[in-house]
Design a protein around this motif. Structure first.
Motif, PDB file in Angstrom:
ATOM      1  N   GLY A 131     -14.882   4.938   3.136  1.00 22.58           N
ATOM      2  CA  GLY A 131     -13.438   5.045   3.151  1.00 22.58           C
ATOM      3  C   GLY A 131     -12.866   4.457   4.427  1.00 22.58           C
ATOM      4  O   GLY A 131     -13.547   3.735   5.165  1.00 22.58           O
ATOM      5  N   CYS A 132     -11.642   4.814   4.714  1.00 19.49           N
ATOM      6  CA  CYS A 132     -10.907   4.204   5.813  1.00 19.49           C
ATOM      7  C   CYS A 132     -11.602   4.359   7.169  1.00 19.49           C
ATOM      8  O   CYS A 132     -11.760   3.376   7.903  1.00 19.49           O
ATOM      9  CB  CYS A 132      -9.496   4.799   5.872  1.00 19.49           C
ATOM     10  SG  CYS A 132      -8.492   4.107   7.194  1.00 19.49           S
ATOM     11  N   ASP A 133     -12.005   5.569   7.521  1.00 16.04           N
ATOM     12  CA  ASP A 133     -12.608   5.794   8.846  1.00 16.04           C
ATOM     13  C   ASP A 133     -13.884   4.982   9.022  1.00 16.04           C
ATOM     14  O   ASP A 133     -14.103   4.362  10.064  1.00 16.04           O
ATOM     15  CB  ASP A 133     -12.914   7.286   9.061  1.00 16.04           C
ATOM     16  CG  ASP A 133     -11.650   8.120   9.207  1.00 16.04           C
ATOM     17  OD1 ASP A 133     -10.562   7.538   9.422  1.00 16.04           O
ATOM     18  OD2 ASP A 133     -11.751   9.358   9.107  1.00 16.04           O
ATOM     19  N   ILE A 134     -14.724   4.979   8.006  1.00 15.52           N
ATOM     20  CA  ILE A 134     -15.987   4.239   8.067  1.00 15.52           C
ATOM     21  C   ILE A 134     -15.715   2.742   8.161  1.00 15.52           C
ATOM     22  O   ILE A 134     -16.327   2.047   8.986  1.00 15.52           O
ATOM     23  CB  ILE A 134     -16.877   4.568   6.849  1.00 15.52           C
ATOM     24  CG1 ILE A 134     -17.345   6.034   6.937  1.00 15.52           C
ATOM     25  CG2 ILE A 134     -18.057   3.608   6.746  1.00 15.52           C
ATOM     26  CD1 ILE A 134     -17.982   6.562   5.681  1.00 15.52           C
ATOM     27  N   ILE A 135     -14.782   2.241   7.357  1.00 15.70           N
ATOM     28  CA  ILE A 135     -14.451   0.816   7.377  1.00 15.70           C
ATOM     29  C   ILE A 135     -13.911   0.426   8.754  1.00 15.70           C
ATOM     30  O   ILE A 135     -14.301  -0.598   9.322  1.00 15.70           O
ATOM     31  CB  ILE A 135     -13.423   0.475   6.266  1.00 15.70           C
ATOM     32  CG1 ILE A 135     -14.006   0.785   4.887  1.00 15.70           C
ATOM     33  CG2 ILE A 135     -12.959  -0.978   6.380  1.00 15.70           C
ATOM     34  CD1 ILE A 135     -15.319   0.126   4.567  1.00 15.70           C
TER      35      ILE A 135
ATOM     36  N   PRO B 256       0.835  -1.211   0.000  1.00 11.59           N
ATOM     37  CA  PRO B 256       0.000   0.000   0.000  1.00 11.59           C
ATOM     38  C   PRO B 256       0.870   1.260   0.000  1.00 11.59           C
ATOM     39  O   PRO B 256       1.943   1.274   0.608  1.00 11.59           O
ATOM     40  CB  PRO B 256      -0.794  -0.109   1.311  1.00 11.59           C
ATOM     41  CG  PRO B 256      -0.663  -1.526   1.745  1.00 11.59           C
ATOM     42  CD  PRO B 256       0.633  -2.034   1.190  1.00 11.59           C
ATOM     43  N   GLN B 257       0.398   2.289  -0.686  1.00 10.09           N
ATOM     44  CA  GLN B 257       1.149   3.534  -0.808  1.00 10.09           C
ATOM     45  C   GLN B 257       0.627   4.642   0.102  1.00 10.09           C
ATOM     46  O   GLN B 257       1.051   5.782  -0.028  1.00 10.09           O
ATOM     47  CB  GLN B 257       1.137   3.997  -2.263  1.00 10.09           C
ATOM     48  CG  GLN B 257       1.833   3.047  -3.203  1.00 10.09           C
ATOM     49  CD  GLN B 257       3.334   2.992  -2.958  1.00 10.09           C
ATOM     50  OE1 GLN B 257       4.017   3.995  -2.970  1.00 10.09           O
ATOM     51  NE2 GLN B 257       3.844   1.796  -2.701  1.00 10.09           N
ATOM     52  N   CYS B 258      -0.290   4.303   1.001  1.00 12.17           N
ATOM     53  CA  CYS B 258      -0.714   5.267   2.012  1.00 12.17           C
ATOM     54  C   CYS B 258      -1.251   4.503   3.216  1.00 12.17           C
ATOM     55  O   CYS B 258      -1.689   3.359   3.097  1.00 12.17           O
ATOM     56  CB  CYS B 258      -1.744   6.266   1.480  1.00 12.17           C
ATOM     57  SG  CYS B 258      -3.458   5.732   1.502  1.00 12.17           S
ATOM     58  N   GLY B 259      -1.199   5.139   4.355  1.00 12.38           N
ATOM     59  CA  GLY B 259      -1.610   4.491   5.598  1.00 12.38           C
ATOM     60  C   GLY B 259      -3.081   4.118   5.623  1.00 12.38           C
ATOM     61  O   GLY B 259      -3.455   3.093   6.193  1.00 12.38           O
ATOM     62  N   PHE B 260      -3.920   4.946   5.007  1.00 18.98           N
ATOM     63  CA  PHE B 260      -5.354   4.664   5.009  1.00 18.98           C
ATOM     64  C   PHE B 260      -5.663   3.417   4.186  1.00 18.98           C
ATOM     65  O   PHE B 260      -6.446   2.563   4.599  1.00 18.98           O
ATOM     66  CB  PHE B 260      -6.146   5.871   4.497  1.00 18.98           C
ATOM     67  CG  PHE B 260      -5.940   7.101   5.322  1.00 18.98           C
ATOM     68  CD1 PHE B 260      -6.364   7.155   6.645  1.00 18.98           C
ATOM     69  CD2 PHE B 260      -5.300   8.207   4.791  1.00 18.98           C
ATOM     70  CE1 PHE B 260      -6.166   8.289   7.429  1.00 18.98           C
ATOM     71  CE2 PHE B 260      -5.091   9.349   5.561  1.00 18.98           C
ATOM     72  CZ  PHE B 260      -5.522   9.398   6.883  1.00 18.98           C
ATOM     73  N   SER B 261      -5.034   3.312   3.016  1.00 16.09           N
ATOM     74  CA  SER B 261      -5.211   2.109   2.197  1.00 16.09           C
ATOM     75  C   SER B 261      -4.692   0.888   2.948  1.00 16.09           C
ATOM     76  O   SER B 261      -5.318  -0.174   2.935  1.00 16.09           O
ATOM     77  CB  SER B 261      -4.474   2.265   0.860  1.00 16.09           C
ATOM     78  OG  SER B 261      -5.101   3.231   0.044  1.00 16.09           O
ATOM     79  N   ALA B 262      -3.554   1.035   3.625  1.00 18.31           N
ATOM     80  CA  ALA B 262      -2.968  -0.079   4.386  1.00 18.31           C
ATOM     81  C   ALA B 262      -3.919  -0.562   5.477  1.00 18.31           C
ATOM     82  O   ALA B 262      -4.056  -1.772   5.697  1.00 18.31           O
ATOM     83  CB  ALA B 262      -1.633   0.348   4.993  1.00 18.31           C
ATOM     84  N   GLN B 263      -4.601   0.367   6.142  1.00 22.28           N
ATOM     85  CA  GLN B 263      -5.541  -0.016   7.204  1.00 22.28           C
ATOM     86  C   GLN B 263      -6.707  -0.829   6.654  1.00 22.28           C
ATOM     87  O   GLN B 263      -7.110  -1.825   7.255  1.00 22.28           O
ATOM     88  CB  GLN B 263      -6.074   1.223   7.923  1.00 22.28           C
ATOM     89  CG  GLN B 263      -5.066   1.877   8.837  1.00 22.28           C
ATOM     90  CD  GLN B 263      -5.642   3.088   9.542  1.00 22.28           C
ATOM     91  OE1 GLN B 263      -6.763   3.044  10.042  1.00 22.28           O
ATOM     92  NE2 GLN B 263      -4.893   4.173   9.563  1.00 22.28           N
ATOM     93  N   VAL B 264      -7.255  -0.418   5.523  1.00 26.01           N
ATOM     94  CA  VAL B 264      -8.388  -1.138   4.938  1.00 26.01           C
ATOM     95  C   VAL B 264      -7.940  -2.523   4.466  1.00 26.01           C
ATOM     96  O   VAL B 264      -8.639  -3.517   4.687  1.00 26.01           O
ATOM     97  CB  VAL B 264      -9.053  -0.329   3.801  1.00 26.01           C
ATOM     98  CG1 VAL B 264     -10.160  -1.144   3.139  1.00 26.01           C
ATOM     99  CG2 VAL B 264      -9.613   0.984   4.349  1.00 26.01           C
TER     100      VAL B 264
END
Length: 108
Positions: A83-87, A28-36
């Motif tokens: 998105g990340c927060d909701i997921i 993943p190229q960003c922390g939010f994508s990595a979290q999901v």
């Protein structure tokens, strides 16, 4: 609907679970994508990923498609989930696993 919107629409409708993200699940190229990715991997959900960084048209097109300004974006059975927060919130509340079970994508 523009050409890219048509492509996105077909992709969303032909995949039970699809994640538009920055990078690939393995990198993943960003922390939010990595979290999901981490949440989906933990749940054991099979999904298709689309790297928005590899195509500026897709990166902009998915934002217009969902009317949602940020990446990542998760779709389940052609429905925009968030998105990340909701997921993350849905996962922590047990709602995300329940959604996948309800949609027949995970065993109870």
């Amino acid at each position: 609907m523009s050409d890219i919107q048509t492509v996105i629409d077909a992709d969303v409708k032909s995949n039970d679970v699809i994640l538009y993200m920055k990078g690939e699940p393995d990198f993943p190229q960003c922390g939010f994508s990595a979290q999901v990715v981490q949440v989906l991997s933990y749940l054991g959900v099979v999904y298709k990923s689309v790297d928005v960084l590899s195509d500026p048209d897709v990166r902009q097109g998915i934002k217009e498609y969902s009317n949602w300004p940020t990446i990542p974006q998760l779709y389940v059975k052609a429905e925009f989930i968030g998105g990340c927060d909701i997921i993350r919130e849905m996962f922590q509340a047990g709602e995300l696993k329940a959604l996948f079970i309800d949609k027949g994508l995970l065993a109870a």
